[in-house]
Design a protein around this motif. Structure first.
Motif, PDB file in Angstrom:
ATOM      1  N   THR A 175      -1.033  -1.434  -6.303  1.00 23.42           N
ATOM      2  CA  THR A 175      -2.406  -1.640  -6.124  1.00 23.42           C
ATOM      3  C   THR A 175      -3.617  -2.221  -8.230  1.00 23.42           C
ATOM      4  OG1 THR A 175      -3.374   0.513  -6.661  1.00 23.42           O
ATOM      5  CG2 THR A 175      -2.301  -0.048  -4.235  1.00 23.42           C
TER       6      THR A 175
ATOM      7  N   PRO B 219      -0.445   2.226  -9.916  1.00 23.06           N
ATOM      8  CA  PRO B 219      -1.212   2.719  -9.082  1.00 23.06           C
ATOM      9  C   PRO B 219      -0.396   2.624  -7.860  1.00 23.06           C
ATOM     10  CG  PRO B 219      -3.169   1.416 -10.267  1.00 23.06           C
ATOM     11  CD  PRO B 219      -1.796   1.555 -10.835  1.00 23.06           C
ATOM     12  N   THR B 220      -0.017   3.180  -6.959  1.00 24.92           N
ATOM     13  CA  THR B 220      -0.217   2.513  -5.577  1.00 24.92           C
ATOM     14  C   THR B 220      -0.931   3.016  -4.260  1.00 24.92           C
ATOM     15  OG1 THR B 220       2.123   4.210  -5.367  1.00 24.92           O
ATOM     16  CG2 THR B 220       2.393   2.577  -6.505  1.00 24.92           C
ATOM     17  N   ASN B 221      -0.424   2.174  -3.234  1.00 29.00           N
ATOM     18  CA  ASN B 221      -0.954   3.029  -1.945  1.00 29.00           C
ATOM     19  C   ASN B 221      -0.228   3.982  -0.807  1.00 29.00           C
ATOM     20  OD1 ASN B 221      -0.081   0.939  -0.742  1.00 29.00           O
ATOM     21  ND2 ASN B 221      -1.488  -0.262  -0.526  1.00 29.00           N
ATOM     22  N   ALA B 222      -0.638   4.390   0.233  1.00 29.11           N
ATOM     23  CA  ALA B 222       0.464   5.586   0.887  1.00 29.11           C
ATOM     24  C   ALA B 222       1.510   4.593   1.535  1.00 29.11           C
ATOM     25  CB  ALA B 222      -0.571   5.966   1.867  1.00 29.11           C
ATOM     26  N   ALA B 223       1.427   3.539   1.201  1.00 33.24           N
ATOM     27  CA  ALA B 223       2.547   2.519   1.762  1.00 33.24           C
ATOM     28  C   ALA B 223       3.794   1.949   0.936  1.00 33.24           C
ATOM     29  CB  ALA B 223       2.191   1.323   2.502  1.00 33.24           C
TER      30      ALA B 223
ATOM     31  N   ASN C 161       4.414  -5.798  -3.185  1.00 31.64           N
ATOM     32  CA  ASN C 161       5.150  -5.084  -3.796  1.00 31.64           C
ATOM     33  C   ASN C 161       6.004  -5.835  -5.117  1.00 31.64           C
ATOM     34  OD1 ASN C 161       4.712  -3.407  -2.035  1.00 31.64           O
ATOM     35  ND2 ASN C 161       5.367  -5.038  -0.256  1.00 31.64           N
TER      36      ASN C 161
ATOM     37  N   SER D  33       2.670  -0.010  -2.065  1.00 35.17           N
ATOM     38  CA  SER D  33       2.523  -1.067  -3.065  1.00 35.17           C
ATOM     39  C   SER D  33       1.756  -1.087  -3.872  1.00 35.17           C
ATOM     40  CB  SER D  33       1.521  -1.828  -1.947  1.00 35.17           C
ATOM     41  OG  SER D  33       2.277  -2.262  -0.599  1.00 35.17           O
TER      42      SER D  33
ATOM     43  N   SER E  71      -7.441  -3.880  -8.878  1.00 37.08           N
ATOM     44  CA  SER E  71      -8.712  -4.172  -8.548  1.00 37.08           C
ATOM     45  C   SER E  71      -9.653  -4.545  -9.653  1.00 37.08           C
ATOM     46  CB  SER E  71      -9.729  -3.153  -8.096  1.00 37.08           C
ATOM     47  OG  SER E  71      -9.646  -2.514  -8.616  1.00 37.08           O
TER      48      SER E  71
ATOM     49  N   SER F 245     -10.027  -7.006  -4.909  1.00 39.44           N
ATOM     50  CA  SER F 245      -8.748  -6.286  -4.995  1.00 39.44           C
ATOM     51  C   SER F 245      -7.784  -6.532  -4.488  1.00 39.44           C
ATOM     52  CB  SER F 245      -9.181  -4.543  -4.410  1.00 39.44           C
ATOM     53  OG  SER F 245      -8.918  -5.179  -2.686  1.00 39.44           O
ATOM     54  N   TRP F 246      -6.384  -6.314  -5.227  1.00 42.89           N
ATOM     55  CA  TRP F 246      -5.133  -6.878  -4.354  1.00 42.89           C
ATOM     56  C   TRP F 246      -4.129  -5.423  -4.471  1.00 42.89           C
ATOM     57  CZ3 TRP F 246      -7.730  -8.002  -8.860  1.00 42.89           C
ATOM     58  CH2 TRP F 246      -6.854  -7.364 -10.347  1.00 42.89           C
ATOM     59  N   THR F 247      -3.420  -6.332  -3.205  1.00 43.49           N
ATOM     60  CA  THR F 247      -1.819  -5.626  -3.875  1.00 43.49           C
ATOM     61  C   THR F 247      -0.231  -6.536  -3.603  1.00 43.49           C
ATOM     62  OG1 THR F 247      -1.629  -5.320  -1.042  1.00 43.49           O
ATOM     63  CG2 THR F 247      -3.683  -3.273  -2.575  1.00 43.49           C
TER      64      THR F 247
END
Length: 476
Positions: A354, A346-350, A475, A352, A356, A471-473
């Motif tokens: 993600t 999964p990725t976030n809006a930016a 690249n 990256s 958890s 949680s973590w993000t």
């Protein structure tokens, strides 16, 4: 960290074994809180009578005098805790028969004594001629418990139950009147049960058993996570005579060395943790691969300290040998390496990636690797929103084991209260990160790219007893 393992062992001994008590001392039953000894006695009586019904002999009744004597002797055995020693002179059974059973290993150790005694039915030779009471291949097995349980003229029963002083051992005593196992009277007092002819020929011709052909592959053992398929065969070609030998060989084999239903399972419980929960233990498990032949033993958390208990063999199909094998009847059999299908993270809006962790950690921190930081990752940010309940330990894994060199600790709160935040820079296995703690959360930031010392991986462990909010993000 010392990890203790306890196994519960069950042992039974027939009443024709001679042993002499080294001492006889008074004791009490030392029952576990909530244990209903009367319910236990009734259960054992009812199970005796179920087995006796199968063999067509009269039901037993509960006898107060036998029960009192059995209880007294169970307490003596538990007080001495020197094994299964039968009541012989100067001990007086007053003409009663006797069966003994024992379990030990933990305060939860128990034994279904009647079931254990009756299981000797498979060792008994009905073609004995009053001399040879054990089937071919079963010569080392006792049969005296079974014969006493169903002895036709034994119609009164008393059951005694007691635990050792530390309550980690259990002794069960069965007293019978009339006593069984009388020479020359087995033929009249130990009749056959009709269900036995599902396994044996009803004759004394001495025919040994032979296997049927292997079956077609069965259903996959698991619906996800990588299961296995079996082929089976039965000892029915032919069935052995009552005095014949059993088939020699496995009754189950892997249909192939390929996994079935390889898709990853949902949920945060491993296959072994699910097995622990299904067997009445906390959903926490440990493996002890450094010990020989332990990969297919299920060890479940005891509920306190760092104690894991032997909970029997793992279910068939449980992964072993780091995913290169599957457990079959307690042994690890070679398989192709299990590799779950990969799906895009999964990725976030930016953009990256993600992840958890919101589970509750095991009490054994070495089971709690929640995130392996990918090699080459950049802009890694790990956030702990509940550091007072769950602490992050930053460590490593390598071929020889695992460890950690930095961990969140409560003393950091004093620094935060005084200065508003706590910050430090740490390097572990060649990877440098910045740890920062504020009143609301803590973060671990790695600019990257992550390039640990050759042969090592950077990992996060979780420690605590509450649900996490980590949680973590990063690249890639």
């Amino acid at each position: 960290m010392l990890l203790q393992v306890f196994g519960v062992v069950v042992h039974a001994r027939p009443n024709h074994f001679d042993a002499i008590m080294s001492s006889m001392v008074e004791n009490d039953a030392n029952l576990n809180p909530g244990f209903d000894i009367n319910a236990f006695r009734l259960d054992q009586l009812n199970l005796h009578n179920y087995y006796r019904f199968l063999h067509g002999v009269p039901a037993m009744t509960r006898d107060a005098d036998l029960e009192a004597e059995a209880q007294k002797y169970a307490e003596i055995l538990a007080a001495n805790d020197a094994g299964l020693n039968h009541c012989i002179l100067p001990c007086d059974r007053k003409g009663a028969g006797e069966n003994l059973a024992r379990a030990w290993g933990s305060t939860s150790a128990e034994i279904n004594a009647t079931k254990a005694w009756y299981e000797e039915v498979w060792d008994y030779n009905y073609c004995h001629g009053e001399t040879n009471f054990k089937r071919p291949g079963h010569e080392s097995k006792p049969i005296g418990h079974f014969t006493q349980v169903i002895w036709r003229t034994s119609t009164k029963l008393g059951i005694g139950y007691a635990r050792t002083a530390d309550r980690t051992g259990v002794y069960v005593v069965g007293r019978y009147y009339d006593h069984g196992n009388v020479g020359g009277q087995y033929g009249n007092n130990v009749p056959k049960a009709s269900y036995l002819f599902n396994t044996f020929q009803d004759n004394c011709n001495g025919n040994n058993g032979g296997f049927s052909a292997w079956s077609q592959p069965g259903e996959c053992s698991r619906g996800c996570g990588g299961g296995i398929r079996f082929q089976s065969r039965k000892c029915t070609n032919p069935k052995p005579s009552l005095n014949g030998a059993d088939c020699d060989g496995a009754t189950k084999q892997l249909a192939s060395q390929e996994w079935c239903n390889i898709e990853s399972c949902s949920g945060d419980k491993s296959h072994r943790e699910q097995q622990c929960e299904a067997r009445g233990h906390p959903a926490q498990s440990a493996t002890f691969n450094s010990f020989a032949n332990q990969e297919c033993i299920l060890y479940c958390y005891s509920g306190s300290g760092n104690v894991y208990r032997h909970a029997g063999i793992a279910d068939d199909g449980t992964h072993c040998n780091s995913g290169n094998g599957a457990c079959v009847e307690g042994a690890c059999q070679e398989m192709l390496q299990y590799v779950a299908p990969t799906t895009p993270p999964p990725t976030n809006a930016a953009g990256s990636i993600t992840g958890s962790y919101t589970g509750t950690p095991s009490t054994n921190i070495w089971d709690n690797i929640i995130f392996t930081v990918p090699n080459g990752a950049t802009n890694v940010v790990i956030t702990n929103n509940n550091y007072n309940a769950i602490s992050i330990k930053v460590g490593y894994t390598y071929s020889g084991g695992k460890g950690y060199q930095f961990g969140e600790a409560s003393w950091m709160n004093s620094w935060v209260e005084y200065y508003g935040s706590y910050e430090t820079t740490v390097t572990i296995v060649g990877v440098t990160f910045v740890y920062k703690r504020t009143p609301s959360s803590s973060t671990i930031t790695i600019t990257g790219p992550v390039n640990p010392t050759t042969g090592y991986n950077l990992v996060l462990f979780a420690e605590g007893s509450s649900p996490a909010d980590i949680s973590w993000t990063y690249n890639s």
